[in-house]
Design an enzyme around this catalytic site. Structure first.
Site, PDB file in Angstrom:
ATOM      1  CE  LYS A 133       4.002   2.253  -6.075  1.00 36.78           C
ATOM      2  NZ  LYS A 133       2.521   1.850  -6.622  1.00 36.78           N
ATOM      3  CE1 TYR A 218       5.386   4.564 -10.933  1.00 37.21           C
ATOM      4  CE2 TYR A 218       3.053   4.306  -9.665  1.00 37.21           C
ATOM      5  CZ  TYR A 218       4.242   3.661 -10.442  1.00 37.21           C
ATOM      6  OH  TYR A 218       4.328   2.318 -10.450  1.00 37.21           O
TER       7      TYR A 218
END
Ligand code: NAD
Length: 367
Positions: A133, A218
């Site tokens: 990510k 996140y």
């Protein structure tokens, strides 16, 4: 040691990881196919090394190859992890992985802006791809990666390690069981004080942004799996206290808000200039849940209106790689998706956050 690493290490605390318990994270059985997923890691930096170490405890995935621009690192990894020289490549010749029957998948763990081209090259070489990510630096590039993998008939998974974390999954289970009732509010705080101003994370060309791409993601992703819906609008505001360190296009602090179709709202913070921010809070009609820390390397701590969560700490990357073997080989469906399409949604949201910052407007989302 980078300040990010220190931050995550601090969250790890001194607790000893318990043995990996695949049952804890399994949605169902393990399937009949117990083929081992043989992985080459591309990008032998700090997170690549963490994944390589964690993979030594995997039961279903095995580190067998490495791709690096630094020949001495390849020699080190061959010695440290027992990797065969024939499974080592550099950034110029890794397309030849196509002719290597001993590698099933390549795990791309390089700076964000490199993921797009590297993932597409791996797909064209006919191997499954796992990508870190943020999968790309915007939604258009992310979609191109999904399309390239579809075209090459390989699977694309993203390193969303929290999607396999037991306390996180327990809260998701409780939400699905209706324990909380109607979800009303989510707060996601994600940030740390970043150090060395010369690192790639502060270089727009390589990072694609600043804190949002690295750590704010996140809270973006967490809002979705905690609330259990896709946001339909976003607003966002940016503040910058150090324009020398955080240049144009490198966000230091962004506050952002989401609205969800069921009426819930979210309030989130992404920052590179404050510590102690790794907390998720979910509020609902009949109860609440907190994860604090919520996304560090663990142990994750969680409590709900019913009490402390007691699921054991497991090394996130070990479980992630074993679960990915089951996803790739057995078609197992994870409780929270980890495929490229899931990552495109995060990228669309991040694009909209940047647009909201730029325009000051409320941006509609259609995910
Ligand atoms: P890092 O700087 O420690 O490692 C990056 C590696 O890429 C290095 O080995 C470097 O040599 C290599 N590299 C190849 N081409 C490069 C180039 N042109 N410029 C700079 N480096 C180049 O970074 P990291 O912390 O390992 O992060 C790598 C990726 O992993 C990022 O996408 C990051 O977001 C992701 N990450 C994910 C987690 C997680 O918990 N899922 C944690 C940390 C990092």
């Amino acid at each position: 040691m980078s300040s990010r690493r220190k931050f995550l290490e601090k969250l790890t605390g001194s607790a000893v990881a318990l043995a990996v318990l695949p049952k804890v994270v399994s949605a169902g059985g393990r399937g009949n196919d117990s083929r081992t997923l043989r992985v080459a890691i591309m990008g032998l930096g700090s997170y690549g090394t963490r994944v390589a170490d964690a993979m030594q405890s995997c039961t279903r995935a095995k580190l067998v190859g490495a791709i690096s621009g630094t020949p001495s690192k390849l020699v080190d990894w061959q010695r440290k992890y027992g990797i065969a020289a024939k499974n080592c490549y550099n950034y110029s010749n890794f397309d030849a992985v196509r002719d290597n029957p001993d590698i099933d998948a390549v795990y791309v763990i390089t700076p964000n802006a490199l993921h797009h081209d590297q993932v597409i090259r791996v797909a064209r070489a006919g191997k499954h791809v796992i990508c870190e990510k943020p999968m790309a630096t915007d939604a258009k590039l992310a979609q191109e990666m999904v399309d390239a993998c579809d075209k090459a008939d390989v699977k694309l998974l993203v390193g969303y390690r929290m999607h396999f974390e037991p306390k996180t999954l327990e809260i998701i289970r409780m939400r699905k069981a209706g324990d909380f009732g109607k979800i009303k509010f989510f707060q996601g705080l994600a940030g740390f004080q970043i150090g060395d101003p010369s690192q790639w994370r502060l270089n727009r060309q390589l990072a694609g942004g600043g804190a949002m791409m690295d750590i704010g993601i996140y809270a973006v992703n967490g809002a979705r799996y905690m609330v259990g819906e896709e946001p339909v609008w976003v607003t966002a505001q940016e503040t910058k206290t150090d324009p020398v360190k955080f240049k144009e296009g490198v966000d230091e602090t962004i506050q952002f808000q989401f609205g969800f179709p069921g009426g819930a709202v979210a309030s989130c913070l992404s920052t590179y200039s404050m510590n102690n921010l790794d907390r998720f809070f979910l509020d609902a009609e009949n109860g609440w849940a907190e994860l604090f820390p919520a996304t560090g390397y663990g142990p994750i701590r969680g409590r709900t209106f019913k009490g402390e969560l007691s699921q054991p700490h497991i090394t996130h990357q070990t479980v992630q790689m074993d679960e990915m073997a089951a996803i790739l080989f057995d078609g197992k469906q994870p409780i929270v998706p980890v495929d490229g399409r899931e990552a495109v949604k995060d990228m669309k949201i991040i694009d909209a956050i940047f647009e909201a910052v730029r325009t000051g407007k409320k941006i509609s989302l259609h995910l």
